[in-house]
Design a protein around this motif. Structure first.
Motif, PDB file in Angstrom:
ATOM      1  N   VAL A  34       0.857  -1.186   0.000  1.00 51.17           N
ATOM      2  CA  VAL A  34       0.000   0.000   0.000  1.00 51.17           C
ATOM      3  C   VAL A  34       0.891   1.233   0.000  1.00 51.17           C
ATOM      4  O   VAL A  34       1.854   1.313   0.767  1.00 51.17           O
ATOM      5  CB  VAL A  34      -0.910   0.036   1.251  1.00 51.17           C
ATOM      6  N   VAL A  35       0.565   2.208  -0.865  1.00 56.04           N
ATOM      7  CA  VAL A  35       1.307   3.471  -0.898  1.00 56.04           C
ATOM      8  C   VAL A  35       0.688   4.381   0.158  1.00 56.04           C
ATOM      9  O   VAL A  35      -0.480   4.755   0.064  1.00 56.04           O
ATOM     10  CB  VAL A  35       1.221   4.126  -2.292  1.00 56.04           C
ATOM     11  N   LEU A  36       1.480   4.730   1.192  1.00 53.27           N
ATOM     12  CA  LEU A  36       0.997   5.549   2.306  1.00 53.27           C
ATOM     13  C   LEU A  36       1.863   6.791   2.471  1.00 53.27           C
ATOM     14  O   LEU A  36       3.037   6.793   2.089  1.00 53.27           O
ATOM     15  CB  LEU A  36       1.029   4.742   3.609  1.00 53.27           C
ATOM     16  N   THR A  37       1.289   7.839   3.065  1.00 55.43           N
ATOM     17  CA  THR A  37       2.064   9.029   3.405  1.00 55.43           C
ATOM     18  C   THR A  37       2.711   8.820   4.775  1.00 55.43           C
ATOM     19  O   THR A  37       2.463   7.816   5.439  1.00 55.43           O
ATOM     20  CB  THR A  37       1.159  10.278   3.444  1.00 55.43           C
ATOM     21  N   GLY A  38       3.515   9.787   5.221  1.00 57.05           N
ATOM     22  CA  GLY A  38       4.241   9.660   6.486  1.00 57.05           C
ATOM     23  C   GLY A  38       3.350   9.526   7.696  1.00 57.05           C
ATOM     24  O   GLY A  38       3.587   8.683   8.565  1.00 57.05           O
ATOM     25  N   ASP A  74      -2.174  11.576  15.733  1.00 56.92           N
ATOM     26  CA  ASP A  74      -2.398  12.559  16.799  1.00 56.92           C
ATOM     27  C   ASP A  74      -1.420  13.728  16.745  1.00 56.92           C
ATOM     28  O   ASP A  74      -1.798  14.872  16.934  1.00 56.92           O
ATOM     29  CB  ASP A  74      -2.312  11.883  18.177  1.00 56.92           C
ATOM     30  N   GLN A  75      -0.147  13.435  16.504  1.00 61.67           N
ATOM     31  CA  GLN A  75       0.858  14.489  16.478  1.00 61.67           C
ATOM     32  C   GLN A  75       1.139  14.991  15.053  1.00 61.67           C
ATOM     33  O   GLN A  75       2.165  15.600  14.796  1.00 61.67           O
ATOM     34  CB  GLN A  75       2.175  13.992  17.088  1.00 61.67           C
ATOM     35  N   GLY A  76       0.221  14.768  14.124  1.00 62.24           N
ATOM     36  CA  GLY A  76       0.454  15.097  12.732  1.00 62.24           C
ATOM     37  C   GLY A  76       0.190  16.538  12.366  1.00 62.24           C
ATOM     38  O   GLY A  76       0.633  16.989  11.315  1.00 62.24           O
ATOM     39  N   ASN A  77      -0.513  17.299  13.152  1.00 63.40           N
ATOM     40  CA  ASN A  77      -0.967  18.673  12.938  1.00 63.40           C
ATOM     41  C   ASN A  77      -1.295  18.959  11.471  1.00 63.40           C
ATOM     42  O   ASN A  77      -2.124  18.313  10.884  1.00 63.40           O
ATOM     43  CB  ASN A  77      -0.006  19.700  13.557  1.00 63.40           C
ATOM     44  N   GLN A  78      -0.648  19.921  10.825  1.00 62.72           N
ATOM     45  CA  GLN A  78      -1.016  20.334   9.471  1.00 62.72           C
ATOM     46  C   GLN A  78      -0.656  19.296   8.407  1.00 62.72           C
ATOM     47  O   GLN A  78      -1.134  19.363   7.286  1.00 62.72           O
ATOM     48  CB  GLN A  78      -0.354  21.661   9.122  1.00 62.72           C
ATOM     49  N   PHE A  79       0.190  18.328   8.728  1.00 64.40           N
ATOM     50  CA  PHE A  79       0.626  17.337   7.746  1.00 64.40           C
ATOM     51  C   PHE A  79      -0.271  16.101   7.717  1.00 64.40           C
ATOM     52  O   PHE A  79       0.041  15.143   7.026  1.00 64.40           O
ATOM     53  CB  PHE A  79       2.071  16.912   8.038  1.00 64.40           C
TER      54      PHE A  79
END
Length: 157
Positions: A34-38, A74-79
């Motif tokens: 699966v292609v996932l973001t960070g 949870d700690q992803g904020n704007q990203f």
């Protein structure tokens, strides 16, 4: 030693779609990356994935995972990512061609059964599924209960 290997595989299990085996009869399975973001991979490792309503589609020469919910980190904020975005699946070209041929049949769909981490990468176990009728579901439950009963009786002998 065999139980140790099984235990390690269970530790890597992120999500399981138990309802899929109840609602569908699974003919064949495929493993896909699966292609996932960070932030998505961090949520996957935290086991915050819902496969219940998910399915896979083949568009053009690419496979896509649809309607699978990966909670925002949870700690992803704007990203942070969109929880229900479509995610590309990594399959070989021959596998995609074979799946395309099978999905052209009436009543056949591609359902995610499990999501797990393998060698650091997120993988999805896809099943070629045909929907069950209500009487088929009852028949499956009845057969499973009979097998359990036979197992109990055989245990005593």
């Amino acid at each position: 030693m065999n139980w140790l290997k099984k235990q390690q595989n269970d530790d890597n299990l992120v999500a399981q779609n138990k309802k899929a085996r109840h609602d569908y009869s699974i003919a064949e399975t495929y493993e896909a990356g699966v292609v996932l973001t960070g932030t998505e991979i961090k949520s996957v490792r935290a086991k915050r994935v819902q496969l219940k309503d998910g399915y896979a589609q083949i568009r053009g020469n690419e496979a896509w995972l649809m309607n699978v919910h990966i909670s925002p980190y949870d700690q992803g904020n704007q990203f942070n990512h969109d929880p229900l975005r479509n995610r590309k699946l990594l399959l070989h070209k021959k596998e995609i061609q074979k799946l395309t041929g099978e999905l052209n049949n009436q009543g056949i769909t591609l359902v995610p059964l499990k999501m797990y981490i393998k060698k650091g990468y997120a993988k999805v176990l896809l099943g070629i599924a045909k929907g069950k009728h209500e009487y088929d579901k009852r028949e499956t439950i009845k057969k499973r209960d009979q097998d359990r009963q036979i197992e109990r009786v055989m245990k005593h002998y």
